[in-house]
Design a protein around this motif. Structure first.
Motif, PDB file in Angstrom:
ATOM      1  N   LYS A 180     -12.122   6.959   6.462  1.00  9.18           N
ATOM      2  CA  LYS A 180     -12.216   5.672   6.533  1.00  9.18           C
ATOM      3  C   LYS A 180     -13.254   5.059   7.167  1.00  9.18           C
ATOM      4  N   GLU A 183     -16.350   5.270   4.798  1.00 13.02           N
ATOM      5  CA  GLU A 183     -15.935   4.276   3.646  1.00 13.02           C
ATOM      6  C   GLU A 183     -16.241   2.834   4.149  1.00 13.02           C
ATOM      7  N   ARG A 195     -12.938  -2.446  -3.018  1.00 10.14           N
ATOM      8  CA  ARG A 195     -12.290  -1.560  -2.025  1.00 10.14           C
ATOM      9  C   ARG A 195     -11.782  -0.129  -2.570  1.00 10.14           C
ATOM     10  N   ASN A 196     -11.453  -0.217  -3.850  1.00  5.63           N
ATOM     11  CA  ASN A 196     -10.935   1.124  -4.379  1.00  5.63           C
ATOM     12  C   ASN A 196     -12.149   1.908  -5.231  1.00  5.63           C
ATOM     13  N   SER A 197     -13.386   1.327  -5.027  1.00  5.14           N
ATOM     14  CA  SER A 197     -14.376   1.981  -5.913  1.00  5.14           C
ATOM     15  C   SER A 197     -15.193   3.288  -5.111  1.00  5.14           C
ATOM     16  N   PHE A 199     -14.776   6.908  -2.675  1.00  4.10           N
ATOM     17  CA  PHE A 199     -14.146   7.891  -1.784  1.00  4.10           C
ATOM     18  C   PHE A 199     -15.155   9.075  -1.226  1.00  4.10           C
ATOM     19  N   ARG A 222     -12.861   0.140 -10.108  1.00  5.77           N
ATOM     20  CA  ARG A 222     -11.911   0.973  -9.372  1.00  5.77           C
ATOM     21  C   ARG A 222     -12.151   2.582  -9.830  1.00  5.77           C
ATOM     22  N   CYS A 223     -11.864   3.253  -8.967  1.00  8.14           N
ATOM     23  CA  CYS A 223     -11.570   4.642  -9.459  1.00  8.14           C
ATOM     24  C   CYS A 223     -10.241   5.058  -9.842  1.00  8.14           C
ATOM     25  N   ALA A 225      -6.960   7.297 -10.624  1.00  6.46           N
ATOM     26  CA  ALA A 225      -5.970   8.183  -9.681  1.00  6.46           C
ATOM     27  C   ALA A 225      -6.426   9.558  -9.916  1.00  6.46           C
ATOM     28  N   LEU A 228      -9.513  10.379  -7.612  1.00  4.28           N
ATOM     29  CA  LEU A 228      -9.160  10.105  -6.432  1.00  4.28           C
ATOM     30  C   LEU A 228      -8.393  11.789  -5.956  1.00  4.28           C
ATOM     31  N   SER A 231     -10.460  13.595  -3.249  1.00  2.00           N
ATOM     32  CA  SER A 231     -10.820  12.838  -2.175  1.00  2.00           C
ATOM     33  C   SER A 231     -10.475  13.923  -1.052  1.00  2.00           C
TER      34      SER A 231
END
Length: 244
Positions: A180, A183, A195-197, A199, A222-223, A225, A228, A231
């Motif tokens: 975290k 990131e 924020r979700n782009s 990992f 965004r990435c 699922a 992810l 990750s």
């Protein structure tokens, strides 16, 4: 007579049950090869070859933390420039990977030739391994629909557009950070990133890669699922090795 009939009935039931069990085992042996084949087909579907080059949804730009790679996998003769020279590499371009919303294409048919030696020489500044550059073109670049020059230009453009956190540039000594925190450091350095782009990936409790999702025009997005799933699941502190 009652006892005799009862025993006979029990024997018949046992024979019947044994017969059923034998049939079940035979059926299972018959089905195993087909179930194995089905599992293989489903696995391949996750990263099957694209229907045609350029048939994908978005990119993942993968930045590798070179000190971790060199500590775990670097080998003399293969990674001399990256790991055994006097050059101090931090984040380098691992690759630019075409993705589906679920899964990814790889090793696609293409009419383009492999990258020229001149192009590879130019890419060494960003991806310090000839073997890696050729591998990335063969596995991922062939699926983009781009020629080698445009493919690697897009990778370099994405790399230059992402600012590395100052705290990780020329890192003089190892530090500990959670996924975290890593990131957040990238988000702070790149306020335009959703924020979700991105990992983080890890290996042996060390930072391994930062992956940024981009649309086909190179803009952060965004990435999915599916992406992810790769990750880092380590909730503790990751070791970020110093730049040599």
């Amino acid at each position: 007579m009652t006892v005799s009939n009862s025993l006979g009935s029990d024997n018949n039931k046992e024979r019947s049950e044994r017969t059923k069990m034998q049939k079940s085992k035979s059926a299972a042996r018959f089905l195993v090869p087909y179930l194995t084949l089905l599992a293989s087909i489903l696995a391949l579907a996750t990263h099957a070859t694209a229907k045609s080059a350029g048939d994908f949804d978005y990119y993942i730009l993968t930045l590798s933390w070179s000190p971790s790679y060199c500590a775990d996998d670097g080998k003399k003769g293969r990674d001399n420039l990256q790991c055994f020279s006097q050059r101090n590499y931090g984040f380098v371009v691992h690759g630019l990977w075409p993705q589906y919303e679920k899964g990814y294409p790889e090793y696609c048919n293409t009419s383009f030739r492999k990258p020229s030696s001149k192009l590879v020489d130019q890419m060494l500044k960003f991806s310090p391994s000839r073997g890696l550059i050729y591998h990335e073109w063969k596995k991922h670049g062939t699926c983009t629909g781009l020629n080698p020059l445009d493919y690697f230009r897009k990778a370099v453009k994405g790399f230059k557009a992402i600012k590395r956190p100052e705290s990780l540039v020329g890192l003089p000594r190892p530090v500990l950070m959670t996924t975290k925190e890593i990131e957040q450091a990238f988000f702070k350095a790149n306020p335009n990133l959703p924020r979700n782009s991105l990992f983080v990936t890890c290996k042996k409790q060390k930072l391994r890669e930062v992956r940024i999702c981009m649309d086909k025009n190179g803009k952060p997005r965004r990435c999915s699922a599916s992406a992810l799933n790769g990750s880092c699941r380590n909730r503790g502190k990751l070791r970020i090795l110093s730049v040599r």
